[in-house]
Write an enzyme that holds these catalytic residues in place. Structure first.
Site, mmCIF file in Angstrom:
data_model
loop_
_atom_site.group_PDB
_atom_site.id
_atom_site.type_symbol
_atom_site.label_atom_id
_atom_site.label_comp_id
_atom_site.label_asym_id
_atom_site.label_seq_id
_atom_site.Cartn_x
_atom_site.Cartn_y
_atom_site.Cartn_z
ATOM 1 N N TYR A 94 0.818 -1.212 0.000
ATOM 2 C CA TYR A 94 0.000 0.000 0.000
ATOM 3 C C TYR A 94 0.853 1.263 0.000
ATOM 4 O O TYR A 94 0.428 2.296 -0.500
ATOM 5 C CB TYR A 94 -0.905 0.025 1.241
ATOM 6 C CG TYR A 94 -2.184 -0.756 1.093
ATOM 7 C CD1 TYR A 94 -2.159 -2.132 0.939
ATOM 8 C CD2 TYR A 94 -3.420 -0.115 1.133
ATOM 9 C CE1 TYR A 94 -3.334 -2.842 0.828
ATOM 10 C CE2 TYR A 94 -4.601 -0.825 1.018
ATOM 11 C CZ TYR A 94 -4.555 -2.188 0.857
ATOM 12 O OH TYR A 94 -5.726 -2.891 0.748
ATOM 13 N N LYS A 148 4.093 -15.385 3.198
ATOM 14 C CA LYS A 148 4.331 -16.171 1.987
ATOM 15 C C LYS A 148 5.845 -16.368 1.918
ATOM 16 O O LYS A 148 6.523 -16.000 0.954
ATOM 17 C CB LYS A 148 3.776 -15.400 0.769
ATOM 18 C CG LYS A 148 3.792 -16.164 -0.531
ATOM 19 C CD LYS A 148 2.790 -17.315 -0.590
ATOM 20 C CE LYS A 148 2.977 -18.112 -1.865
ATOM 21 N NZ LYS A 148 2.221 -19.370 -1.898
ATOM 22 N N ASP A 189 -1.951 -18.522 1.331
ATOM 23 C CA ASP A 189 -2.882 -19.330 0.525
ATOM 24 C C ASP A 189 -3.531 -20.423 1.385
ATOM 25 O O ASP A 189 -4.750 -20.635 1.345
ATOM 26 C CB ASP A 189 -2.191 -19.914 -0.727
ATOM 27 C CG ASP A 189 -0.845 -20.564 -0.441
ATOM 28 O OD1 ASP A 189 -0.364 -20.483 0.709
ATOM 29 O OD2 ASP A 189 -0.269 -21.166 -1.375
ATOM 30 N N ASP A 193 -6.115 -7.291 4.315
ATOM 31 C CA ASP A 193 -7.258 -6.724 3.592
ATOM 32 C C ASP A 193 -8.081 -7.856 2.997
ATOM 33 O O ASP A 193 -9.307 -7.902 3.129
ATOM 34 C CB ASP A 193 -6.741 -5.785 2.485
ATOM 35 C CG ASP A 193 -7.881 -5.172 1.697
ATOM 36 O OD1 ASP A 193 -8.837 -4.702 2.324
ATOM 37 O OD2 ASP A 193 -7.817 -5.178 0.449
ATOM 38 N N ASP A 220 -11.907 -9.692 4.589
ATOM 39 C CA ASP A 220 -13.156 -9.777 3.813
ATOM 40 C C ASP A 220 -13.611 -11.237 3.732
ATOM 41 O O ASP A 220 -14.796 -11.534 3.856
ATOM 42 C CB ASP A 220 -12.958 -9.250 2.383
ATOM 43 C CG ASP A 220 -13.370 -7.783 2.222
ATOM 44 O OD1 ASP A 220 -13.145 -7.006 3.174
ATOM 45 O OD2 ASP A 220 -13.893 -7.426 1.150
HETATM 46 C C1 IPM Z 1 -10.446 -1.655 3.783
HETATM 47 C C2 IPM Z 1 -10.633 -1.068 2.416
HETATM 48 C C3 IPM Z 1 -9.508 -0.090 2.130
HETATM 49 C C4 IPM Z 1 -8.197 -0.876 2.142
HETATM 50 C C5 IPM Z 1 -9.658 0.729 0.834
HETATM 51 C C6 IPM Z 1 -10.968 1.466 0.782
HETATM 52 C C7 IPM Z 1 -8.512 1.672 0.640
HETATM 53 O O1 IPM Z 1 -10.735 -2.067 1.456
HETATM 54 O O2 IPM Z 1 -10.368 -0.879 4.759
HETATM 55 O O3 IPM Z 1 -10.387 -2.879 3.913
HETATM 56 O O4 IPM Z 1 -7.851 -1.492 1.133
HETATM 57 O O5 IPM Z 1 -7.525 -0.853 3.175
HETATM 58 MN MN MN Z 2 -10.782 -4.101 2.299
#
Ligand code: IPM
Ligand code: MN
Length: 368
Positions: A141, A189, A221, A245, A249
């Site tokens: 990032y 990794k 993975d 990240d 999710d």
């Molecule tokens: C998160 C989001 C952010 C990230 C984006 C919106 C920059 O996906 O907070 O998980 O990738 O960190």
């Molecule tokens: Mn995210």
């Protein structure tokens, strides 16, 4: 208790879910007699439209004068063709960097009331309670160099960590593991990446300071698979920025909806609180968004910035009760045929009503 909170609601469903989070904080303040002061400022796409920048100087200045920052979401389809440094997301990344928090805590919890909500079988998710500690200020990032060379049709980003950056986030993760079930899974990794080899060697070094915590390593993975197969085997999961990240999710599948997930970013000058979900422009303004991620994020603010553990627990209990009573926003309605769907606002109201009742009862008990 006095606390200055900057609310940066942002784009899409950000404003509507954040409103419910703030309402919960105001309810807690009123019932507890705390002095919470709220300011609002633009960030993301709305800030680009109003001020020509995703993080206007006025927003940043106000953020730096606050005790905590509460964010909704950023991003929108109309900005998709902009280069990364001019997109709404850039405003959020700049804000994260300026506030300095490097450890992003993302709990993922299997609510019994939502067991039929997860596409995973109830017996797989039952009892799962994972805390991701995602490094937030390093890796791909922020690593330099980064660029897209349109002449040569090449693009590159840099995954880079220093030992110190790994040490500080690892300590946060070990501390949290010490106060939980004393197990830490570090994700990397290391079979391919030098950065991951540094990461693993450093985590092993830090582990010596925490002899009561069991450390294990998983390749990212394999971790993605184990999270779905055996989510109960995880306690605290420590990851670099991008892996965290992605995996956080994925872990929404355990809870049943991304709309449920909260986060707190700690370790810097000022803590930042944001739900894990995005701006969901397709459902914005329709009352369909789930505000529970934002409300649970407010609970984390109570815990980590206001140091009001009892009130944080009360908010989390109120959310659990409302779910147990069967109330569902659209994203949670799966597997609950015939259940009436409540709007964003109604869900918020159910939580602060439940909170009111609980705190009233607590105060009545103290009075006798
Ligand atoms: C998160 C989001 C952010 C990230 C984006 C919106 C920059 O996906 O907070 O998980 O990738 O960190
Ligand atoms: Mn995210």
């Amino acid at each position: 208790m006095k606390l200055k909170v900057l609310v940066v609601a942002g784009d899409g469903i950000g404003p509507e879910v954040t409103r419910e989070g703030v309402r919960v904080l105001k309810t807690v303040a009123e019932l507890g007699g705390y002095d919470f002061e709220f300011k609002e400022a633009p960030i993301g796409g709305i800030a680009i439209k109003q001020h020509g920048s995703p993080l206007p100087a006025s927003t940043l200045d106000t953020a730096l004068e606050s005790d905590a920052v509460l964010l909704g979401a950023v991003g929108g389809n109309e900005f998709n063709s902009l280069p990364p440094d001019r997109r709404p997301e850039a405003g959020l990344l700049q804000l994260r960097q300026a506030l300095g928090g490097f450890a992003n805590l993302r709990p993922s919890f299997a609510y019994p009331a939502l067991a039929s909500n997860s596409p995973l079988r109830p017996e797989v998710v039952d009892g799962a309670d994972i805390l991701f500690v995602r490094e937030l200020l390093g890796g791909l990032y922020f690593g330099e160099p980064r660029s897209w060379n349109r002449d040569t049709n090449e693009a590159w980003n840099t995954m880079r960590y220093t030992r110190d950056e790994v040490v500080r986030v690892a300590r946060v993760a070990f501390e949290l593991a010490s106060s939980r079930r004393k197990k830490l899974t570090s994700v990397d990794k290391a079979n391919v990446l030098e950065v991951s080899q540094l990461w693993r060697a450093t985590v092993i070094e830090v582990a010596a300071e925490y002899p009561d915590v069991t450390l294990e390593h998983q390749y990212v993975d394999a971790c993605a698979m184990h999270l779905m197969n055996t989510p109960r085997n995880f306690d605290v999961v420590l990851t670099e920025n991008l892996f965290g990240d992605i995996l956080s999710d994925e872990a929404a599948v355990i809870t049943g909806s991304l709309g449920m997930l909260s986060s707190a970013t700690v370790g810097g000058q000022i803590n930042l609180y944001e739900p894990v979900h995005g701006s969901a422009p397709d459902i914005a303004g329709k009352g369909l968004a789930n505000p529970l991620g934002a409300i649970l994020t407010s609970a984390l603010l109570l815990r980590h910035s206001a140091k009001l553990e009892q009130d944080a627990l009360a908010v989390e209990t109120a959310v659990r009760k409302v779910l147990e009573q069967g109330h569902r926003t659209a994203d949670l309605a799966r597997g609950q045929a015939g259940q009436p769907i409540v709007s964003t606002q109604e869900m918020g109201k159910l939580v602060y009503q439940s909170l009111n009742e609980m705190i009233d009862r607590r105060q009545a008990m103290h009075a006798v």
